[in-house]
Structures are given as structure tokens and as C-alpha cells.
Design a protein around this motif. Structure first.
Motif, PDB file in Angstrom:
ATOM      1  N   PRO A  29     -21.798 -58.017 -29.998  1.00  0.00           N
ATOM      2  CA  PRO A  29     -22.194 -58.659 -31.391  1.00  0.00           C
ATOM      3  C   PRO A  29     -22.637 -57.722 -32.330  1.00  0.00           C
ATOM      4  N   GLN A  30     -23.560 -56.560 -31.991  1.00  0.00           N
ATOM      5  CA  GLN A  30     -23.882 -55.817 -33.105  1.00  0.00           C
ATOM      6  C   GLN A  30     -22.745 -54.697 -33.590  1.00  0.00           C
ATOM      7  N   SER A  31     -21.977 -53.995 -32.623  1.00  0.00           N
ATOM      8  CA  SER A  31     -20.879 -53.170 -33.075  1.00  0.00           C
ATOM      9  C   SER A  31     -19.556 -53.763 -33.286  1.00  0.00           C
ATOM     10  N   GLN A  32     -19.388 -55.186 -33.043  1.00  0.00           N
ATOM     11  CA  GLN A  32     -18.204 -55.902 -33.004  1.00  0.00           C
ATOM     12  C   GLN A  32     -17.082 -55.159 -32.373  1.00  0.00           C
ATOM     13  N   ILE A  33     -17.396 -54.313 -31.388  1.00  0.00           N
ATOM     14  CA  ILE A  33     -16.244 -53.819 -30.558  1.00  0.00           C
ATOM     15  C   ILE A  33     -15.984 -54.879 -29.324  1.00  0.00           C
ATOM     16  N   VAL A  34     -14.444 -54.951 -29.307  1.00  0.00           N
ATOM     17  CA  VAL A  34     -14.019 -56.033 -28.387  1.00  0.00           C
ATOM     18  C   VAL A  34     -13.436 -55.153 -26.928  1.00  0.00           C
ATOM     19  N   TRP A  35     -13.813 -55.624 -25.823  1.00  0.00           N
ATOM     20  CA  TRP A  35     -13.506 -55.087 -24.666  1.00  0.00           C
ATOM     21  C   TRP A  35     -12.500 -55.853 -23.927  1.00  0.00           C
ATOM     22  N   PRO A  71     -11.381 -51.321  -8.137  1.00  0.00           N
ATOM     23  CA  PRO A  71     -12.232 -52.266  -7.581  1.00  0.00           C
ATOM     24  C   PRO A  71     -12.225 -53.820  -8.059  1.00  0.00           C
ATOM     25  N   GLY A  72     -11.252 -54.092  -8.852  1.00  0.00           N
ATOM     26  CA  GLY A  72     -11.114 -55.401  -8.965  1.00  0.00           C
ATOM     27  C   GLY A  72     -11.944 -55.906 -10.273  1.00  0.00           C
ATOM     28  N   VAL A  73     -11.668 -55.265 -11.509  1.00  0.00           N
ATOM     29  CA  VAL A  73     -12.439 -55.614 -12.598  1.00  0.00           C
ATOM     30  C   VAL A  73     -12.405 -57.000 -12.991  1.00  0.00           C
ATOM     31  N   ALA A  74     -13.476 -57.690 -13.526  1.00  0.00           N
ATOM     32  CA  ALA A  74     -13.235 -59.063 -13.676  1.00  0.00           C
ATOM     33  C   ALA A  74     -14.013 -59.338 -15.172  1.00  0.00           C
ATOM     34  N   GLY A  75     -14.805 -60.325 -15.194  1.00  0.00           N
ATOM     35  CA  GLY A  75     -15.601 -60.858 -16.409  1.00  0.00           C
ATOM     36  C   GLY A  75     -16.346 -59.493 -16.939  1.00  0.00           C
ATOM     37  N   CYS A  76     -16.676 -59.613 -18.173  1.00  0.00           N
ATOM     38  CA  CYS A  76     -17.601 -58.587 -18.853  1.00  0.00           C
ATOM     39  C   CYS A  76     -18.642 -59.271 -19.741  1.00  0.00           C
ATOM     40  N   MET A  77     -19.792 -58.500 -19.831  1.00  0.00           N
ATOM     41  CA  MET A  77     -20.757 -58.852 -20.754  1.00  0.00           C
ATOM     42  C   MET A  77     -21.126 -57.440 -21.640  1.00  0.00           C
ATOM     43  N   ALA A  78     -20.903 -57.542 -23.159  1.00  0.00           N
ATOM     44  CA  ALA A  78     -21.119 -56.624 -23.891  1.00  0.00           C
ATOM     45  C   ALA A  78     -22.295 -56.767 -24.673  1.00  0.00           C
ATOM     46  N   ALA A  79     -23.134 -55.820 -24.874  1.00  0.00           N
ATOM     47  CA  ALA A  79     -24.528 -55.975 -25.706  1.00  0.00           C
ATOM     48  C   ALA A  79     -24.663 -54.487 -26.414  1.00  0.00           C
ATOM     49  N   PRO A  80     -25.598 -54.347 -27.476  1.00  0.00           N
ATOM     50  CA  PRO A  80     -25.900 -53.054 -27.889  1.00  0.00           C
ATOM     51  C   PRO A  80     -26.273 -52.268 -26.782  1.00  0.00           C
ATOM     52  N   GLY A  81     -25.344 -50.987 -26.584  1.00  0.00           N
ATOM     53  CA  GLY A  81     -25.803 -50.116 -25.619  1.00  0.00           C
ATOM     54  C   GLY A  81     -25.563 -50.081 -24.124  1.00  0.00           C
ATOM     55  N   VAL A  82     -24.688 -51.326 -23.947  1.00  0.00           N
ATOM     56  CA  VAL A  82     -24.537 -51.677 -22.422  1.00  0.00           C
ATOM     57  C   VAL A  82     -23.324 -52.664 -22.407  1.00  0.00           C
ATOM     58  N   LEU A  89     -21.506 -49.616 -17.811  1.00  0.00           N
ATOM     59  CA  LEU A  89     -21.320 -48.220 -18.670  1.00  0.00           C
ATOM     60  C   LEU A  89     -22.363 -48.702 -19.947  1.00  0.00           C
ATOM     61  N   ARG A  90     -22.385 -47.272 -20.561  1.00  0.00           N
ATOM     62  CA  ARG A  90     -23.234 -47.404 -21.640  1.00  0.00           C
ATOM     63  C   ARG A  90     -22.578 -46.726 -22.931  1.00  0.00           C
ATOM     64  N   PRO A  91     -21.802 -47.596 -23.878  1.00  0.00           N
ATOM     65  CA  PRO A  91     -21.218 -47.027 -24.832  1.00  0.00           C
ATOM     66  C   PRO A  91     -22.207 -46.336 -25.946  1.00  0.00           C
ATOM     67  N   GLY A  92     -21.255 -45.035 -26.336  1.00  0.00           N
ATOM     68  CA  GLY A  92     -22.000 -44.432 -27.506  1.00  0.00           C
ATOM     69  C   GLY A  92     -21.681 -44.574 -28.711  1.00  0.00           C
ATOM     70  N   PRO A  93     -22.099 -44.302 -29.828  1.00  0.00           N
ATOM     71  CA  PRO A  93     -21.836 -44.892 -31.071  1.00  0.00           C
ATOM     72  C   PRO A  93     -20.365 -44.280 -31.544  1.00  0.00           C
TER      73      PRO A  93
END
Length: 379
Positions: free
Chosen positions: A252-258, A288-299, A313-317
Motif C-alpha cells: 500500500p505504501q510503494s504501490q508495487i504489485v507482486w 517450493p510451491g509459492v502461493a499467497g503473498c502479503m506485501a507491506a512496507p519493507g517486507v 523477502l525485504r524489498p529495497g527502494p
């Protein structure tokens, strides 16, 4: 004639005095009226059963649909719901400790809350073959006012997005998404502008057609119309190049969609951009069978089915990732599938241990936990 009557009387008297083996003393029970051969077996109250609360969700005393009461306690305080069928999606509600859950194979949509029996909202007819079923679920962007849900489902003829309103049958919002023998799963999320983002499987190859809605990330409004600003005006397609999505999430902060995806020979994580999807931001050759995800600032937290864990994972700017990835909850709850954040900042997860795993006595389950913290903000 008198001798004949006397003979019959003597026969009946002997029959009435016939004896049978004595099996010893028997417990006497009072006869229950209106029961027996025509009325069915008597109902004997269970002395161990707790009294029924007529106002509790799931009880006959409340209006609406409900599931039978299921006594399936789990000692883990983070487990909210138990003894479900494989969980295809979770949509946290504004109410504390409450969420909407969709079962992939049954199409049941339930309201769950800690300490309460699951309450059935509706059942959507689905076809779970080819990885399909009910695999996406999200609240309307205006849920506080309209109480609407959106689900991604597989039917006998197609994959589609449906809208679910209280007390009404599901209505198609975007139908005709191709279905195939494989790769029918999809995922839903609401973008920061209130659009619905829909990740669709390629249905075993249909996604190669740029005009097809299979194998894409679609961007539509809540009526199913193409979103404003899509690369091609009048088309619902935002991005192309999806194979078999496991989940889609928005920071919601960076508006990046994964988008997590099962590509040929590896699992991948894509950062969604208009047009063709770029090279994966992360890959897993061990699948490993990647499934649902949660994105928040820095994680960025990703549920993993085969590895039965949560990958962080911890996305950088600047688009990369900082620090080392972490693997959490390994083996704690088994095969994780659905993942979604709630307004209170907690993370909801669902399991699919009944689908290819080793289910425990309370599977499948829905879990409500504190998410991992965000990372540093350096590049």
C-alpha cells in the motif's frame, strides 16, 4: 369339536410359556413416547456436549445459512478456524479477529472468528480439476458500505470473477476466462485505486494469445469493465506472461504489485508492470510451491505449499532486496496456501494439508499471526 378347541388352547398356552436363554440382568430404560419402529431411534442427549447458544453463529436460532457446529479445538492460540477443507483464499474483515474464507474444492465461503463455529455465507458451484476451484477472494473496495465480496472460481466451462452480495446468488463480473486441463488457478487483490487486479492461469497454453484473458494480470473495475490506464484501451489486460499464479499482493505504501507464479521448471516472483512481465525478481529452482503473498512496507511474505513454510523477502527502494531471505514457520502448520493482511496489521494464512499433505486432527486450518517486520530502507 370341543377336543379341537382344547388342543388349540393348549398349544397357545405352551407357546406363551416358551423359555429363551437368559442373558442375565438388563438395564431398565424408560420408554420414550413417539419413538421406536415408526418414529425412529430415540435421541439421547450427550452429557458431555456443551449447551447450545441460540445466538451463536452456526446455531439454528440465527437467521441465514450456517454450518453444523464442529467441535474441533486446536490448542494453538493463533489458530482461528479448524477442520475445514483445503483453504483456497482468505479475505480479512474489518472486524477484529474475523475473516472470510473460501474452500478451494467445495466452493464454500465461510465467516470465521476465534472461539466461534464457522458461519456459512454461501456455496459457489466450482470445478476443482486442473488446479481450479475457488482460488481467489477479496472484499469489495467499498465493503464497509456495500458488503460485497469478489471470488475467482473455475466452472465446468470457464474461469471467472463473481460478485457475492448478502442473500443473493453469485453473479458473474468477468466470465469467459479460458479454462484447460491444467493451470486454472487465479488470484485477486484490490489495487490502491480501488481496481480489481486478477491474476489468471494460462489454462495449459491459452495465455500465449495476446488477446486472451488467460495467463495475464487483468485490471478491471468492480463491474468488470477494463480499468483506466491499461496499456490497450478497452482491454482488461494489464500485464502478460503469467503461467500458473499462486497469489497476488500490493504494497500500500510503494504501490508495487507482486505475483507469485509456477513457471516451467521453477517458481518465480514477478513485479507487475504494464505490458509484458519483466524478468522475475526472484526465482526458486527447487519449486517450493509459492502461493499467497502479503506485501507491506519493507517486507514481502510468501506462503509456500511444498516447503510448508513462510518465505520472507525485504524489498529495497530501488527494486532489489536487502539482507538475506528468511524461512519462517517451517513445518509448524504444514502446507501454507492463502495469505492476506488485515487492517490491524496481522497476517492471515490458510492451509491445504488435506490436498497432498499429511493432515493433522484439526486440519485444514486458518491462522492469524504477527507478520515479520520490515527491513532496512537502504538499497
Amino acid at each position: 369339536m370341543r377336543r379341537a378347541v382344547a388342543a388349540v388352547a393348549l398349544t397357545l398356552l405352551v407357546a406363551g410359556c416358551a423359555t429363551f436363554p437368559d442373558n442375565g440382568p438388563r438395564e431398565w430404560r424408560e420408554k420414550i413416547e413417539n419413538r421406536g419402529e415408526l418414529g425412529g431411534p430415540p435421541t439421547i442427549p450427550d452429557p458431555q456436549a456443551p449447551p447450545t447458544d441460540p445466538d451463536a453463529p452456526g446455531s439454528p436460532g440465527r437467521g441465514g445459512q450456517s454450518t453444523p457446529q464442529v467441535r474441533c479445538p486446536d490448542p494453538d492460540p493463533q489458530v482461528v478456524a479448524t477442520c475445514l477443507e483445503p483453504v483456497g483464499a482468505v479475505a480479512p474483515l474489518p472486524e477484529p479477529d474475523t475473516a472470510i474464507v473460501g474452500e478451494r474444492t467445495t466452493g464454500r465461503i465461510l465467516k470465521v472468528r476465534k472461539g466461534r463455529d464457522p458461519q456459512l455465507i454461501t456455496t459457489v458451484e466450482v470445478d476443482p480439476t486442473g488446479g481450479g476451484g475457488l482460488t481467489g477472494l477479496v472484499l469489495s473496495p467499498g465493503y464497509d458500505e456495500d458488503q460485497l465480496l469478489y471470488a475467482y472460481i473455475t466452472t465446468r466451462t470457464d474461469n471467472r470473477v463473481v460478485r457475492i452480495a448478502p442473500g443473493e446468488p453469485p453473479k458473474p463480473v468477468l466470465a469467459g476466462i479460458p479454462r484447460g486441463a491444467t493451470h486454472n488457478a487465479g488470484a485477486l487483490v484490490v489495487d490502491v485505486d480501488g481496481s480489481l487486479l486478477v491474476a489468471t492461469g494460462d489454462a495449459g497454453g491459452a495465455g500465449a494469445d495476446p488477446r486472451s484473458t488467460a495467463g495475464k494480470v487483468l485490471r478491471i473495475d468492480t463491474l468488470g469493465k477494463p480499468g483506466q490506464g491499461n496499456p490497450e484501451p478497452g482491454s482488461p489486460v494489464l500485464s502478460s506472461g503469467v503461467t500458473d499464479p499462486g497469489g497476488i499482493c500490493v504494497d500500500p505504501q510503494s504501490q508495487i504489485v507482486w505475483v507469485t507464479d509456477h513457471a516451467a521448471g521453477r517458481d518465480v516472483l514477478h513485479r507487475v508492470q504494464p505490458g509484458e512481465l519483466p524478468a522475475p525478481a526472484w526465482t526458486w529452482p527447487n519449486r517450493p510451491g509459492v502461493a499467497g503473498c502479503m506485501a507491506a512496507p519493507g517486507v514481502l511474505a510468501i506462503a509456500q505449499t511444498q516447503d510448508a513454510s513462510l518465505f520472507v523477502l525485504r524489498p529495497g527502494p530501488t527494486g532489489g532486496f536487502t539482507g538475506d531471505p528468511e524461512t519462517l514457520l517451517a513445518g509448524t502448520y504444514g502446507r501454507l496456501s492463502a495469505a492476506a493482511p488485515s487492517r490491524d496489521g496481522l497476517l492471515w494464512l490458510g492451509t491445504v494439508n488435506k490436498a497432498g499433505g499429511e493432515p493433522g486432527p484439526t486440519d485444514d486450518r486458518v491462522i492469524h499471526i504477527q507478520p515479520p517486520a520490515g527491513g532496512a530502507s537502504k538499497a
